[in-house]
Design a protein around this motif. Structure first.
Motif, short mmCIF file in Angstrom:
data_model
loop_
_atom_site.label_atom_id
_atom_site.label_comp_id
_atom_site.label_asym_id
_atom_site.label_seq_id
_atom_site.Cartn_x
_atom_site.Cartn_y
_atom_site.Cartn_z
N ARG A 100 -9.19 -1.08 -3.48
CA ARG A 100 -7.76 -0.74 -3.38
C ARG A 100 -7.60 0.54 -2.56
NH1 ARG A 100 -3.27 2.02 -6.09
NH2 ARG A 100 -4.83 3.53 -6.74
N GLN B 129 2.05 1.72 -3.51
CA GLN B 129 0.92 2.23 -4.31
C GLN B 129 0.67 3.71 -4.01
OE1 GLN B 129 -2.33 -0.43 -3.34
NE2 GLN B 129 -1.86 -1.78 -5.06
N SER B 130 0.69 4.07 -2.73
CA SER B 130 0.49 5.47 -2.36
C SER B 130 1.51 6.37 -3.03
CB SER B 130 0.63 5.68 -0.85
OG SER B 130 -0.24 4.86 -0.15
N VAL C 227 0.43 5.62 8.73
CA VAL C 227 1.64 6.43 8.53
C VAL C 227 1.45 7.79 9.17
CG1 VAL C 227 2.97 7.68 6.78
CG2 VAL C 227 2.35 5.29 6.39
N GLN D 136 -3.71 2.22 5.44
CA GLN D 136 -2.26 2.31 5.60
C GLN D 136 -1.81 3.76 5.79
OE1 GLN D 136 -0.24 -0.08 6.20
NE2 GLN D 136 1.54 1.28 6.30
N TRP D 137 -2.44 4.66 5.06
CA TRP D 137 -2.04 6.07 5.15
C TRP D 137 -2.35 6.63 6.53
CZ3 TRP D 137 1.52 8.82 3.66
CH2 TRP D 137 1.46 10.21 3.65
N ASP E 168 0.38 6.84 -6.58
CA ASP E 168 -0.83 7.69 -6.65
C ASP E 168 -0.47 9.13 -6.32
OD1 ASP E 168 -3.17 5.93 -7.27
OD2 ASP E 168 -2.45 4.84 -5.53
N LEU E 169 0.40 9.31 -5.32
CA LEU E 169 0.87 10.66 -4.99
C LEU E 169 1.58 11.28 -6.20
CD1 LEU E 169 1.58 13.00 -3.07
CD2 LEU E 169 3.51 11.64 -2.24
N GLY F 169 -0.93 12.56 -8.52
CA GLY F 169 -1.51 13.80 -7.97
C GLY F 169 -0.58 14.97 -8.17
N GLU G 157 0.83 -1.21 0.00
CA GLU G 157 0.00 0.00 0.00
C GLU G 157 0.87 1.27 0.00
OE1 GLU G 157 -0.57 -2.65 1.95
OE2 GLU G 157 -2.40 -3.34 0.95
N LEU H 77 -5.65 9.53 -6.31
CA LEU H 77 -6.66 8.48 -6.15
C LEU H 77 -7.91 8.81 -6.96
CD1 LEU H 77 -6.23 7.70 -2.34
CD2 LEU H 77 -5.61 6.21 -4.26
N VAL I 227 9.08 9.86 5.50
CA VAL I 227 7.97 8.98 5.90
C VAL I 227 8.27 7.54 5.48
CG1 VAL I 227 5.56 8.37 5.40
CG2 VAL I 227 6.17 10.75 5.85
N ARG J 88 -7.75 0.08 1.22
CA ARG J 88 -6.51 -0.42 1.84
C ARG J 88 -5.47 0.69 1.97
NH1 ARG J 88 -7.93 -4.85 -1.45
NH2 ARG J 88 -6.51 -4.19 -3.12
N ILE J 89 -5.42 1.57 0.96
CA ILE J 89 -4.47 2.69 1.01
C ILE J 89 -4.85 3.64 2.15
CG2 ILE J 89 -3.76 4.76 -0.24
CD1 ILE J 89 -3.58 3.11 -2.75
N LEU K 94 -2.18 13.07 -2.82
CA LEU K 94 -2.53 11.65 -2.91
C LEU K 94 -4.02 11.50 -3.21
CD1 LEU K 94 -2.03 8.60 -2.49
CD2 LEU K 94 -2.24 8.97 -0.03
#
Lengths: 204, 204
Positions: B178, A157-158, B189, B185-186, A161-162, A165, A154, B166, A189, B181-182, B162
């Motif tokens: 998906r 993936q973030s 973090v 997790q985010w 995706d970031l 963005g 994840e 998305l 991070v 799940r992100i 992000l």
């Protein structure tokens, strides 16, 4: 020396693909025709239609080509990087700059057009999934992380995706300095959140 | 009971703005005209032109209206949330779902069109900055974090970038599971990375 026939055909194909990316990025999907792409590539319309009967075929070829070029560039760029945690920041820098160029603009044109065009969407959705998987694989390899550990998938993936963005944020105005600060923070991070690659244990 | 005149004028304005968002999202900027928006809103062309002489005026009004509606909804949605760390996940959930609806699709159409249309770009760039600042302020308030601390500003920005990434990933296919799940997790973090709000010290 004349190019051999196969080589010439490959060159024509590449020219058409590059012209397609330029055209889509500049005039959008609605304004892009095989004839316009052929003209821009300096290729006859017949030859263009031989390689790509419909403009959807060009989209497939262009997205795959752009993906391959970018992945090859990234792998080359990462060759000299150290291993371990100190590679996180330069790799994050590469990944978060991935979608700030003219190719992303062309991709955006396609995405937006596909949101109200069924036949383009049918081409793009599986293509986007494929390119997304390849970008994910690349990010995992370059970061040197173990995806089997919980949360790592994840986080990778973030990161992508970031990156997309940030590509959006850079579309209309230069966002470089803000992006640089985000890259630095994102590496902080990601650093501790991503576990070190496993070391083979002796004995068990 | 007939609506008072001022009220009627406000209703007409709102109808036109909502029709503009729908039109842009469906047929794109190129296909959107004041006449088409008026027809869709059930408003005379004269009245539409009285409120919005040019379609660029409608863009400004629509982006501001959408921003205000979303911000009001988010603040209302956050009212019942607990304070402290346990609010991070529900707030992250709200923020990372912010750009997955039809309004984001309309915004994307505008962004892409503006990348090759100077006059639209001149309208959108300051507007995008303003809406971006408001979304940032909202995220800081809802997360309950102290932006004066190093790194917090960039983490909040990353969360919104992000969220836009998305939004892109959700444009052509349903990306909900998906994304879920992100989000989880985010939140993990962000939880420890964002310092607790300061507690007023007694004594010094």
């Amino acid at each position: 020396m004349p190019e051999p026939r196969q080589e010439r055909s490959r060159t024509t194909r590449r020219k058409l693909i590059e012209a397609a990316v330029d055209c889509i990025g500049e005039v959008g999907w609605a304004g892009t025709t095989v004839a316009l792409i052929a003209q821009r590539a300096g290729v006859s319309r017949g030859a263009a239609q031989h390689h790509f009967p419909a403009r959807e075929d060009l989209v497939t070829a262009a997205v795959e080509y752009v993906g391959e070029v970018q992945i090859a560039e990234m792998r080359r760029g990462a060759e000299g990087l150290p291993s371990g945690r100190s590679r996180i920041e330069p790799v994050v820098d590469m990944l978060l700059n991935l979608y700030t160029g003219p190719m992303f603009r062309a991709a955006l044109h396609l995405w937006v057009a596909a949101s109200s065009d069924e036949s383009l969407r049918a081409v793009l959705v599986p293509l986007q999934a494929k390119v997304g998987r390849e970008a994910h694989r690349l990010a995992v390899d370059l970061l040197g992380v173990d995806e089997a550990r919980p949360g790592v998938r994840e986080l990778v993936q973030s990161t992508l995706d970031l990156a997309r963005g940030l590509g959006l944020a850079n579309l209309l105005a230069d966002d470089t300095s803000r992006r640089r600060r985000i890259i630095r923070q994102w590496a902080r991070v990601l650093g501790p959140a991503l576990p070190e690659p496993e070391v083979t244990a002796v004995g068990g």
